[in-house]
Design a protein around this motif. Structure first.
Motif, PDB file in Angstrom:
ATOM      1  N   LEU A   1       0.801  -1.089   0.190  1.00  0.00           N
ATOM      2  CA  LEU A   1      -0.158   0.109   0.059  1.00  0.00           C
ATOM      3  C   LEU A   1       1.293   1.600  -0.050  1.00  0.00           C
ATOM      4  O   LEU A   1       1.709   1.066   0.848  1.00  0.00           O
ATOM      5  N   GLN A   2       0.600   2.268  -0.891  1.00  0.00           N
ATOM      6  CA  GLN A   2       1.594   3.382  -0.874  1.00  0.00           C
ATOM      7  C   GLN A   2       0.497   4.220   0.278  1.00  0.00           C
ATOM      8  O   GLN A   2      -0.287   4.185   0.716  1.00  0.00           O
ATOM      9  N   SER A   4      -0.415   7.264   0.914  1.00  0.00           N
ATOM     10  CA  SER A   4      -0.987   8.167   0.183  1.00  0.00           C
ATOM     11  C   SER A   4      -1.866   7.606   0.751  1.00  0.00           C
ATOM     12  O   SER A   4      -3.232   8.226   0.703  1.00  0.00           O
ATOM     13  N   SER A   5      -2.346   6.285  -0.258  1.00  0.00           N
ATOM     14  CA  SER A   5      -3.576   5.107   0.231  1.00  0.00           C
ATOM     15  C   SER A   5      -4.183   5.263   1.464  1.00  0.00           C
ATOM     16  O   SER A   5      -4.923   4.580   2.168  1.00  0.00           O
ATOM     17  N   VAL A   6      -3.333   4.507   2.435  1.00  0.00           N
ATOM     18  CA  VAL A   6      -3.315   4.472   4.406  1.00  0.00           C
ATOM     19  C   VAL A   6      -3.811   5.532   4.525  1.00  0.00           C
ATOM     20  O   VAL A   6      -4.819   5.281   5.015  1.00  0.00           O
ATOM     21  N   SER A   8      -5.691   8.088   3.279  1.00  0.00           N
ATOM     22  CA  SER A   8      -6.486   8.555   2.502  1.00  0.00           C
ATOM     23  C   SER A   8      -7.964   7.110   3.495  1.00  0.00           C
ATOM     24  O   SER A   8      -8.923   7.466   3.092  1.00  0.00           O
ATOM     25  N   TRP A   9      -7.278   6.485   3.826  1.00  0.00           N
ATOM     26  CA  TRP A   9      -7.592   5.456   4.429  1.00  0.00           C
ATOM     27  C   TRP A   9      -8.293   5.497   5.523  1.00  0.00           C
ATOM     28  O   TRP A   9      -9.933   5.040   6.375  1.00  0.00           O
ATOM     29  N   HIS A  12     -10.775   8.646   5.761  1.00  0.00           N
ATOM     30  CA  HIS A  12     -12.105   8.053   5.254  1.00  0.00           C
ATOM     31  C   HIS A  12     -12.847   7.967   7.049  1.00  0.00           C
ATOM     32  O   HIS A  12     -13.647   7.337   7.431  1.00  0.00           O
TER      33      HIS A  12
END
Length: 118
Positions: A1-2, A4-6, A8-9, A12
């Motif tokens: 996982l990048q 930024s995606s972590v 973002s998760w 959210h």
């Protein structure tokens, strides 16, 4: 996982959690009012000062607005924030009317209650 995606998760998940928490508190406040829940400002035979109402004077307004805000941000549908621009002043007016009715009906008991909570 990048990274930024972590992030973002996490962002959210936090918004979803806050929205659900606020919604749950909104429901709890409605349940605590029980038969005293009305859609117009009127006083019944007792002043509710326990539970969430022992901490917040208008928890239905606070937590309903918070739930809506977090949900709108979660969905990233920022246009719908305009609903809050209209809703918040309406709720302030309603809360003021409720306060006036309660003060008229319960007098010093309401004044003391108002000083003891948000």
């Amino acid at each position: 996982l990048q990274p930024s995606s972590v992030l973002s998760w996490i962002f959210h998940a936090t918004l979803a959690s806050l929205s659900l928490l606020a919604f749950g508190l909104w429901m709890w406040a409605r349940i605590q009012l029980g038969i005293y829940l009305t859609f117009s400002a009127k006083a019944e035979d007792r002043l509710i000062t326990t539970g969430l109402y022992g901490i917040f004077r208008h928890p239905i307004y606070y937590f309903g607005t918070a739930a809506m805000f977090f949900y709108i941000v979660l969905l990233e549908e920022y246009f719908y924030l305009l609903i809050l621009v209209v809703l918040i002043p309406v709720q302030v007016i309603r809360a003021s009317r409720e306060d006036a009715v309660l003060k008229k009906s319960f007098g010093e008991e309401f004044v003391a209650y108002r000083k003891s909570c948000w």
